[in-house]
Design an enzyme around this catalytic site. Structure first.
Site, PDB file in Angstrom:
ATOM      1  N   ASP A  68      20.824  20.294  42.836  1.00 20.72           N
ATOM      2  CA  ASP A  68      21.667  19.930  43.976  1.00 20.72           C
ATOM      3  C   ASP A  68      23.122  20.358  43.789  1.00 20.72           C
ATOM      4  O   ASP A  68      23.975  20.006  44.597  1.00 20.72           O
ATOM      5  CB  ASP A  68      21.672  18.391  44.132  1.00 20.72           C
ATOM      6  CG  ASP A  68      20.485  17.943  44.944  1.00 20.72           C
ATOM      7  OD1 ASP A  68      19.880  18.809  45.602  1.00 20.72           O
ATOM      8  OD2 ASP A  68      20.171  16.743  44.918  1.00 20.72           O
ATOM      9  N   HIS A 284      36.710  40.893  27.392  1.00 19.67           N
ATOM     10  CA  HIS A 284      36.497  39.742  28.276  1.00 19.67           C
ATOM     11  C   HIS A 284      35.681  38.653  27.572  1.00 19.67           C
ATOM     12  O   HIS A 284      34.739  38.104  28.144  1.00 19.67           O
ATOM     13  CB  HIS A 284      35.810  40.179  29.579  1.00 19.67           C
ATOM     14  CG  HIS A 284      36.761  40.800  30.558  1.00 19.67           C
ATOM     15  ND1 HIS A 284      36.389  41.247  31.795  1.00 19.67           N
ATOM     16  CD2 HIS A 284      38.103  41.040  30.479  1.00 19.67           C
ATOM     17  CE1 HIS A 284      37.446  41.742  32.436  1.00 19.67           C
ATOM     18  NE2 HIS A 284      38.493  41.635  31.642  1.00 19.67           N
ATOM     19  N   ASP A 301      44.085  35.388  27.123  1.00 17.90           N
ATOM     20  CA  ASP A 301      44.275  36.031  28.432  1.00 17.90           C
ATOM     21  C   ASP A 301      43.892  34.972  29.462  1.00 17.90           C
ATOM     22  O   ASP A 301      42.719  34.783  29.776  1.00 17.90           O
ATOM     23  CB  ASP A 301      43.362  37.263  28.500  1.00 17.90           C
ATOM     24  CG  ASP A 301      43.520  38.058  29.794  1.00 17.90           C
ATOM     25  OD1 ASP A 301      44.091  37.515  30.766  1.00 17.90           O
ATOM     26  OD2 ASP A 301      43.047  39.209  29.829  1.00 17.90           O
ATOM     27  N   ASP A 312      47.881  36.822  36.099  1.00 12.60           N
ATOM     28  CA  ASP A 312      47.082  37.390  35.005  1.00 12.60           C
ATOM     29  C   ASP A 312      48.029  37.672  33.838  1.00 12.60           C
ATOM     30  O   ASP A 312      48.781  38.658  33.883  1.00 12.60           O
ATOM     31  CB  ASP A 312      46.406  38.678  35.508  1.00 12.60           C
ATOM     32  CG  ASP A 312      45.363  39.188  34.532  1.00 12.60           C
ATOM     33  OD1 ASP A 312      45.151  38.546  33.490  1.00 12.60           O
ATOM     34  OD2 ASP A 312      44.767  40.241  34.819  1.00 12.60           O
ATOM     35  N   HIS A 386      40.594  50.375  27.766  1.00 10.66           N
ATOM     36  CA  HIS A 386      40.693  49.923  29.162  1.00 10.66           C
ATOM     37  C   HIS A 386      41.928  50.538  29.799  1.00 10.66           C
ATOM     38  O   HIS A 386      42.736  51.187  29.119  1.00 10.66           O
ATOM     39  CB  HIS A 386      40.724  48.387  29.248  1.00 10.66           C
ATOM     40  CG  HIS A 386      41.857  47.725  28.505  1.00 10.66           C
ATOM     41  ND1 HIS A 386      43.145  47.671  28.981  1.00 10.66           N
ATOM     42  CD2 HIS A 386      41.875  47.095  27.295  1.00 10.66           C
ATOM     43  CE1 HIS A 386      43.915  47.014  28.124  1.00 10.66           C
ATOM     44  NE2 HIS A 386      43.181  46.662  27.076  1.00 10.66           N
ATOM     45  N   HIS A 390      46.502  46.572  36.730  1.00 13.86           N
ATOM     46  CA  HIS A 390      45.900  46.501  38.066  1.00 13.86           C
ATOM     47  C   HIS A 390      46.767  45.620  38.952  1.00 13.86           C
ATOM     48  O   HIS A 390      47.581  44.835  38.459  1.00 13.86           O
ATOM     49  CB  HIS A 390      44.489  45.899  37.955  1.00 13.86           C
ATOM     50  CG  HIS A 390      44.472  44.614  37.174  1.00 13.86           C
ATOM     51  ND1 HIS A 390      44.719  43.393  37.767  1.00 13.86           N
ATOM     52  CD2 HIS A 390      44.310  44.358  35.852  1.00 13.86           C
ATOM     53  CE1 HIS A 390      44.675  42.448  36.834  1.00 13.86           C
ATOM     54  NE2 HIS A 390      44.438  43.013  35.658  1.00 13.86           N
ATOM     55  N   HIS A 397      41.876  41.176  40.195  1.00 11.63           N
ATOM     56  CA  HIS A 397      41.915  42.645  40.240  1.00 11.63           C
ATOM     57  C   HIS A 397      42.018  43.007  41.718  1.00 11.63           C
ATOM     58  O   HIS A 397      41.025  43.266  42.381  1.00 11.63           O
ATOM     59  CB  HIS A 397      40.658  43.257  39.610  1.00 11.63           C
ATOM     60  CG  HIS A 397      40.630  43.070  38.116  1.00 11.63           C
ATOM     61  ND1 HIS A 397      39.591  43.492  37.328  1.00 11.63           N
ATOM     62  CD2 HIS A 397      41.519  42.504  37.258  1.00 11.63           C
ATOM     63  CE1 HIS A 397      39.847  43.199  36.053  1.00 11.63           C
ATOM     64  NE2 HIS A 397      41.011  42.594  35.990  1.00 11.63           N
ATOM     65  N   GLU A 413      49.297  45.842  30.887  1.00  9.89           N
ATOM     66  CA  GLU A 413      48.587  45.160  29.812  1.00  9.89           C
ATOM     67  C   GLU A 413      47.955  46.109  28.795  1.00  9.89           C
ATOM     68  O   GLU A 413      46.735  46.168  28.661  1.00  9.89           O
ATOM     69  CB  GLU A 413      47.507  44.246  30.395  1.00  9.89           C
ATOM     70  CG  GLU A 413      46.565  44.896  31.404  1.00  9.89           C
ATOM     71  CD  GLU A 413      45.427  43.963  31.811  1.00  9.89           C
ATOM     72  OE1 GLU A 413      44.816  43.355  30.926  1.00  9.89           O
ATOM     73  OE2 GLU A 413      45.150  43.856  33.017  1.00  9.89           O
ATOM     74  N   TYR A 417      42.678  47.120  19.783  1.00  8.91           N
ATOM     75  CA  TYR A 417      41.620  46.234  19.282  1.00  8.91           C
ATOM     76  C   TYR A 417      40.913  46.951  18.131  1.00  8.91           C
ATOM     77  O   TYR A 417      40.304  47.995  18.342  1.00  8.91           O
ATOM     78  CB  TYR A 417      40.621  45.919  20.403  1.00  8.91           C
ATOM     79  CG  TYR A 417      41.325  45.598  21.714  1.00  8.91           C
ATOM     80  CD1 TYR A 417      41.717  44.297  22.016  1.00  8.91           C
ATOM     81  CD2 TYR A 417      41.626  46.619  22.629  1.00  8.91           C
ATOM     82  CE1 TYR A 417      42.394  44.022  23.202  1.00  8.91           C
ATOM     83  CE2 TYR A 417      42.293  46.344  23.807  1.00  8.91           C
ATOM     84  CZ  TYR A 417      42.678  45.050  24.090  1.00  8.91           C
ATOM     85  OH  TYR A 417      43.347  44.779  25.256  1.00  8.91           O
ATOM     86  N   ARG A 435      46.708  42.169  22.910  1.00  9.02           N
ATOM     87  CA  ARG A 435      46.994  42.630  24.274  1.00  9.02           C
ATOM     88  C   ARG A 435      48.204  41.840  24.744  1.00  9.02           C
ATOM     89  O   ARG A 435      48.322  40.642  24.451  1.00  9.02           O
ATOM     90  CB  ARG A 435      45.780  42.379  25.196  1.00  9.02           C
ATOM     91  CG  ARG A 435      46.045  42.787  26.645  1.00  9.02           C
ATOM     92  CD  ARG A 435      44.764  43.006  27.454  1.00  9.02           C
ATOM     93  NE  ARG A 435      43.965  41.814  27.686  1.00  9.02           N
ATOM     94  CZ  ARG A 435      42.789  41.549  27.140  1.00  9.02           C
ATOM     95  NH1 ARG A 435      42.251  42.422  26.283  1.00  9.02           N
ATOM     96  NH2 ARG A 435      42.122  40.459  27.420  1.00  9.02           N
ATOM     97  N   GLU A 437      50.175  41.183  28.276  1.00  8.11           N
ATOM     98  CA  GLU A 437      50.015  41.424  29.713  1.00  8.11           C
ATOM     99  C   GLU A 437      51.025  40.608  30.500  1.00  8.11           C
ATOM    100  O   GLU A 437      51.095  39.383  30.367  1.00  8.11           O
ATOM    101  CB  GLU A 437      48.600  41.024  30.143  1.00  8.11           C
ATOM    102  CG  GLU A 437      48.373  41.146  31.647  1.00  8.11           C
ATOM    103  CD  GLU A 437      46.925  40.906  32.050  1.00  8.11           C
ATOM    104  OE1 GLU A 437      46.238  40.115  31.363  1.00  8.11           O
ATOM    105  OE2 GLU A 437      46.492  41.502  33.039  1.00  8.11           O
TER     106      GLU A 437
HETATM  107  N1  GLY Z   1      42.574  39.343  32.782  1.00  4.49           N
HETATM  108  C1  GLY Z   1      41.411  40.069  32.737  1.00  4.49           C
HETATM  109  C2  GLY Z   1      41.509  41.451  33.204  1.00  4.49           C
HETATM  110  O1  GLY Z   1      42.511  41.890  33.696  1.00  4.49           O
HETATM  111  O2  GLY Z   1      40.521  42.163  33.155  1.00  4.49           O
HETATM  112 MN    MN Z   2      44.545  41.905  33.719  1.00  4.72          MN
END
Ligand code: GLY
Ligand code: MN
Length: 476
Positions: A68, A284, A301, A312, A386, A390, A397, A413, A417, A435, A437
């Protein structure tokens, strides 16, 4: 005369009081985007589609978690962008020409915007909360005409025959089920027929148009994103002041989420990423179950969502409050890369040039440390897997464009790594993930860092970490 007027007036004010009573407990937040701005957005859509078209937008589906229990409901970005309406099972029809709607047996009104809402239902509302109803749709949301969903089918059919040439409607995705699916069945039927070339109207996608509108943020949207980012920056301060070896990653996550909600954010923009050491290298990572050890670097993050707008922000800091030599080396490259990229940001700059500025610092930095064996080429990408950033907005995003313009908000960002046993890399660098950001608002002359309150210089982080934060207090 007097004795006649009084009861009529009393009756009228009683009715108005009852109506206002019903709306009183629906909206508590006062710092919201104004109905007038939503109206301007709907008017822009109508202008764009022109008088020989109509557009249909619908709410996000409810999603079952198990039994439920549903996942917490979140409105679809575009529907919210045009209405600010947070209820499920709702549809918006925009018709520049105007549609005649029979609102009661004796009244017909013509409107060029119609919001279809769930009808009031005391039994359902006793379980899942008060509904806006048609009064709320008009008085609180500010649409010209709100009517109950039960009228959708006939109004949609009228729309099709209102002398238009184009119908802007999004295809109905496979995750639409239950009430919304039933509600949208006339739309689905029409789309199916159109696919068999059985349509007198040309079907067009309404989303691309709204996405374009969302790229440059309005003053009110910037205020929301500024607030979401400030809340997130304070949470990062608290996390730095609170973290210590022996804590679990989930304790840090809890601290961030507490700090967001404590400051009035309704949610996080995306699941919190709190990775220590071997988990700091997973982009992630969000299981957040590991115990944080002395000597670990922690990558957090985490950012808040405020009135639907998501920030972000990422910070990376040493669990024990003092960066090791190797952590410092990696950290400084990432920070320099971020600064180099931010320096390029201004209206007219191309995002690929902003990215290239960061790439060059990282490529040179990794080569100088002997982590990569070539300065040229893309070997640095193995450790920075990456993109640079963004847009942010209603979606973490969000929709962006390659050329920056004032009023756009972008994250910057960069990261490095280095997983355990990375080929050819000195073991002293293993399990370091960094990272950094920030959220940058493109201004008329350059950019403004909205997350500057979260420390990012090595010294500033170490100073912040000497403090005590809210997360140091034992629960029992
Ligand atoms: N904060 C996660 C990303 O930008 O992918
Ligand atoms: Mn991000």
């Amino acid at each position: 005369m007097r004795s006649f007027m009084l009861p009529v007036f009393a009756l009228l004010s009683f009715a108005i009081a009852q109506e206002n009573e019903a709306l009183k407990y629906i909206q508590y937040d006062t710092d919201v985007i104004t109905p007038a701005e939503y109206k301007t957005r709907r008017d822009s859509v109508m202008k764009m589609i022109g008088s020989d078209a109509a557009a249909v937008f619908y709410s996000a589906p409810e999603r079952m978690r198990n039994g439920d229990v549903d996942y917490l409901y979140r409105q679809s970005d575009n529907f919210y962008y045009l209405t600010g309406f947070t209820e499920p099972n709702s549809i918006l029809i925009l018709s520049p020409k105007g549609i005649r709607v029979k609102v009661t047996d004796t009244t017909t009104v013509t409107s060029n915007e119609i919001l279809f809402v769930q009808s009031k239902n005391p039994m359902a509302e006793a379980w899942t909360g008060r509904r806006y109803g048609t009064e709320g749709g008009m008085k609180l949301i500010g649409v010209q005409l709100a009517v109950v969903n039960e009228k959708f089918k006939s109004v949609f059919q009228q729309t099709l025959f209102s002398g238009i040439k184009y119908l802007y409607v999004q295809s109905i995705t496979s995750d639409v089920s239950g009430t919304l699916k039933d509600l949208l069945s006339p739309v689905q039927l029409y789309i199916d027929n159109a696919k068999r070339n059985n349509s007198k109207l040309e079907l067009r996608d309404p989303n691309a148009m709204v996405h374009t509108m969302r790229i440059i943020k309005s003053k009110q949207e910037i205020d929301m994103l500024r607030k979401a980012t400030e809340i997130s920056a304070i949470a990062h301060q608290q996390a730095m002041a609170s973290v210590e070896p022996g804590m679990f990653e989930y304790e840090l996550q809890a601290l961030y989420e507490y700090a967001f909600q404590r400051q009035g954010a309704e949610y996080y923009g995306y699941p919190c990423i709190n990775g220590a050491a071997e988990n700091s290298v997973i982009l992630h990572y969000n299981s957040n179950r590991k115990k944080i050890n002395n000597g670990d670097i922690v990558l957090s993050d985490c950012a808040a969502e405020y009135r639907g707008y998501s920030s972000d922000v990422t910070r990376s800091y040493p669990a024990n409050g003092k960066f090791t030599k190797e952590q410092k080396e990696i950290y400084q490259i990432v920070l320099n890369a971020q600064k180099a990229a931010i320096a390029v940001m201004k209206p007219g700059a191309n995002w690929s040039d902003v990215s290239a500025a960061a790439d060059s610092v990282i490529a040179n930095g990794l080569f100088a440390l002997g982590i990569t064996k070539q300065k040229e080429g893309i070997s640095f990408k193995k450790f920075y897997n990456h993109g640079l950033g963004h847009a942010v907005g209603l979606n973490v995003h969000d929709v962006g464009q390659p050329t920056l313009a004032a009023g756009m908000l972008y994250t910057v960002e960069p990261g490095i790594y280095i997983p355990e046993k990375a080929d050819g890399v000195d073991a002293k660098y293993f399990n370091i993930g960094v990272r950094i950001e920030d959220v940058l608002l493109v201004s008329e002359t350059g950019s403004e860092n909205l997350s500057a309150a979260a420390p990012r210089e090595i010294n500033d982080i170490e100073t912040m970490m000497k403090k005590k934060g809210i997360g140091n207090q034992p629960l029992k």
